[in-house]
Design a protein around this motif. Structure first.
Motif, mmCIF file in Angstrom:
data_model
loop_
_atom_site.group_PDB
_atom_site.id
_atom_site.type_symbol
_atom_site.label_atom_id
_atom_site.label_comp_id
_atom_site.label_asym_id
_atom_site.label_seq_id
_atom_site.Cartn_x
_atom_site.Cartn_y
_atom_site.Cartn_z
ATOM 1 N N UNK A 1 -0.354 -2.103 8.355
ATOM 2 C CA UNK A 1 0.808 -2.172 9.237
ATOM 3 C C UNK A 1 1.933 -1.370 8.603
ATOM 4 N N UNK A 2 2.794 -0.815 9.455
ATOM 5 C CA UNK A 2 3.925 -0.038 8.953
ATOM 6 C C UNK A 2 3.552 1.365 8.544
ATOM 7 N N UNK A 3 2.440 1.896 9.088
ATOM 8 C CA UNK A 3 1.969 3.238 8.709
ATOM 9 C C UNK A 3 1.781 4.093 9.960
ATOM 10 N N UNK A 4 2.805 4.139 10.783
ATOM 11 C CA UNK A 4 2.682 4.820 12.070
ATOM 12 C C UNK A 4 2.511 6.326 11.955
ATOM 13 N N UNK B 1 0.849 -1.190 0.000
ATOM 14 C CA UNK B 1 0.000 0.000 0.000
ATOM 15 C C UNK B 1 0.887 1.243 0.000
ATOM 16 N N UNK B 2 0.694 2.092 -1.008
ATOM 17 C CA UNK B 2 1.318 3.416 -1.021
ATOM 18 C C UNK B 2 0.237 4.415 -0.635
ATOM 19 N N UNK B 3 0.487 5.169 0.425
ATOM 20 C CA UNK B 3 -0.518 6.066 0.984
ATOM 21 C C UNK B 3 -0.168 7.513 0.645
ATOM 22 N N UNK B 4 -1.186 8.258 0.152
ATOM 23 C CA UNK B 4 -1.017 9.675 -0.185
ATOM 24 C C UNK B 4 -2.101 10.487 0.486
ATOM 25 N N UNK B 5 -1.835 11.790 0.626
ATOM 26 C CA UNK B 5 -2.851 12.701 1.136
ATOM 27 C C UNK B 5 -4.051 12.658 0.212
ATOM 28 N N UNK B 6 -5.261 12.691 0.785
ATOM 29 C CA UNK B 6 -6.459 12.511 -0.007
ATOM 30 C C UNK B 6 -6.621 13.488 -1.147
ATOM 31 N N UNK C 1 -5.238 5.451 -1.072
ATOM 32 C CA UNK C 1 -4.356 4.299 -1.000
ATOM 33 C C UNK C 1 -4.264 3.615 -2.356
ATOM 34 N N UNK C 2 -3.048 3.275 -2.757
ATOM 35 C CA UNK C 2 -2.825 2.483 -3.958
ATOM 36 C C UNK C 2 -2.409 1.091 -3.511
ATOM 37 N N UNK C 3 -3.288 0.100 -3.701
ATOM 38 C CA UNK C 3 -3.045 -1.271 -3.296
ATOM 39 C C UNK C 3 -2.533 -2.062 -4.497
ATOM 40 N N UNK C 4 -1.517 -2.879 -4.276
ATOM 41 C CA UNK C 4 -0.956 -3.660 -5.381
ATOM 42 C C UNK C 4 -0.304 -4.920 -4.838
ATOM 43 N N UNK C 5 -0.058 -5.863 -5.751
ATOM 44 C CA UNK C 5 0.653 -7.084 -5.400
ATOM 45 C C UNK C 5 1.100 -7.750 -6.692
ATOM 46 N N UNK C 6 2.418 -8.012 -6.857
ATOM 47 C CA UNK C 6 2.903 -8.617 -8.104
ATOM 48 C C UNK C 6 2.227 -9.953 -8.390
ATOM 49 N N UNK D 1 2.735 9.850 1.809
ATOM 50 C CA UNK D 1 2.749 9.876 3.263
ATOM 51 C C UNK D 1 3.464 8.666 3.857
ATOM 52 N N UNK D 2 3.212 7.503 3.293
ATOM 53 C CA UNK D 2 3.786 6.290 3.881
ATOM 54 C C UNK D 2 3.682 5.141 2.897
ATOM 55 N N UNK D 3 4.539 4.147 3.102
ATOM 56 C CA UNK D 3 4.413 2.862 2.434
ATOM 57 C C UNK D 3 4.107 1.833 3.513
#
Length: 260
Positions: A50-53, A23-28, A63-68, A34-36
């Motif tokens: 997880x990992x987005x403290x 998940x790559x997180x950006x301001x709305x 949020x951009x959700x992805x998975x190879x 903002x975070x990965x």
């Protein structure tokens, strides 16, 4: 019941599925990163990350959700309804999505996570070479913090030297190899040379090396071999965050890509 507990219960009204996605997180409202992070679970109502403290309750995020091999990048918009840095060393937040389209997208992912073909059919095997029992325990705690991995039946093998480690690697493939390196032991250089020269390990295994800073040559050798190299002592949170990102980045190495 406090507000955070109520928010979590609201998120759980939809069936949740354990599924690890990057998940790559950006301001709305803009493209500011903002975070990965990675997902711990997914439902039609939202996701737990997880990992987005760095995210705070009430924050609007895209949020951009992805998975190879499983999912091309998918954008969803929502707001942080709970945030708890003490949930684990990696922290955790819950994000609720708003639109019916985003709910449909996440519901589809939750359904996908429940299909037999996306489940791991064997344990997630980790081999740890470490002469220091306290350090080995630290690595085990770090792996336990990665919920989607531990729920896939974590099989952990601890070894005290290279001969034993090599026997384990030759007997069965490992999903992850953690090498505790010590400059006084020939085992460290032999382990790195073996991993570097073994194409099967390079294609199948995530390799994490941890070494002291008093041997620059050993560190340089490790950095050429491992997917991640840490200089001891290293905070547990860094190990967790890095392994989580490596699992996402290297996911295409595994035939069953969802860690259910």
């Amino acid at each position: 019941m406090n507000d955070d507990q109520q928010a979590r219960r609201d998120l759980r009204r939809d069936p949740r599925r354990l599924l690890m996605l990057r998940v790559d997180v950006r301001e709305g409202g803009d493209d500011r990163a903002l975070a990965s992070a990675w997902t711990a679970d997914v439902s039609a109502g939202g996701v737990s990350l997880r990992g987005a403290k760095s995210l705070a309750r009430g924050q609007i995020v895209r949020m951009s959700l992805s998975f190879p091999g499983l999912l091309e990048p998918m954008d969803v918009l929502g707001d942080v309804v709970w945030a708890q840095s003490t949930l684990s060393v990696a922290g955790g937040v819950g994000v609720r999505v708003w639109s019916s389209l985003d709910r449909e997208r996440l519901a589809h992912l939750a359904q996908l996570a429940g299909r037999p073909q996306t489940r791991r059919v064997r344990p997630y095997r980790v081999v740890i070479m470490e002469t220091d029992p306290l350090a080995a325990l630290t690595y085990r705690i770090a792996l336990d913090e990665l919920h989607p991995v531990s729920s896939a039946h974590l099989e952990l093998t601890l070894t005290r030297g290279w001969d034993e480690t090599r026997e384990q690697l030759e007997a069965a493939p490992a999903d992850m190899i953690i090498l505790g390196l010590h400059p006084k032991y020939r085992d460290s250089k032999e382990a790195l040379s073996f991993v570097r020269g073994n194409a099967a390990i390079g294609n199948k295994s995530i390799v994490v090396a941890l070494a002291g800073g008093d041997d620059p040559d050993l560190l340089r050798h490790a950095s050429l071999v491992a997917d991640a190299t840490f200089v001891k002592p290293v905070p547990l949170a860094r190990i967790v965050d890095t392994i989580g990102h490596l699992l996402n980045r290297r996911a295409e190495k595994h035939a069953n890509v969802a860690y259910i």
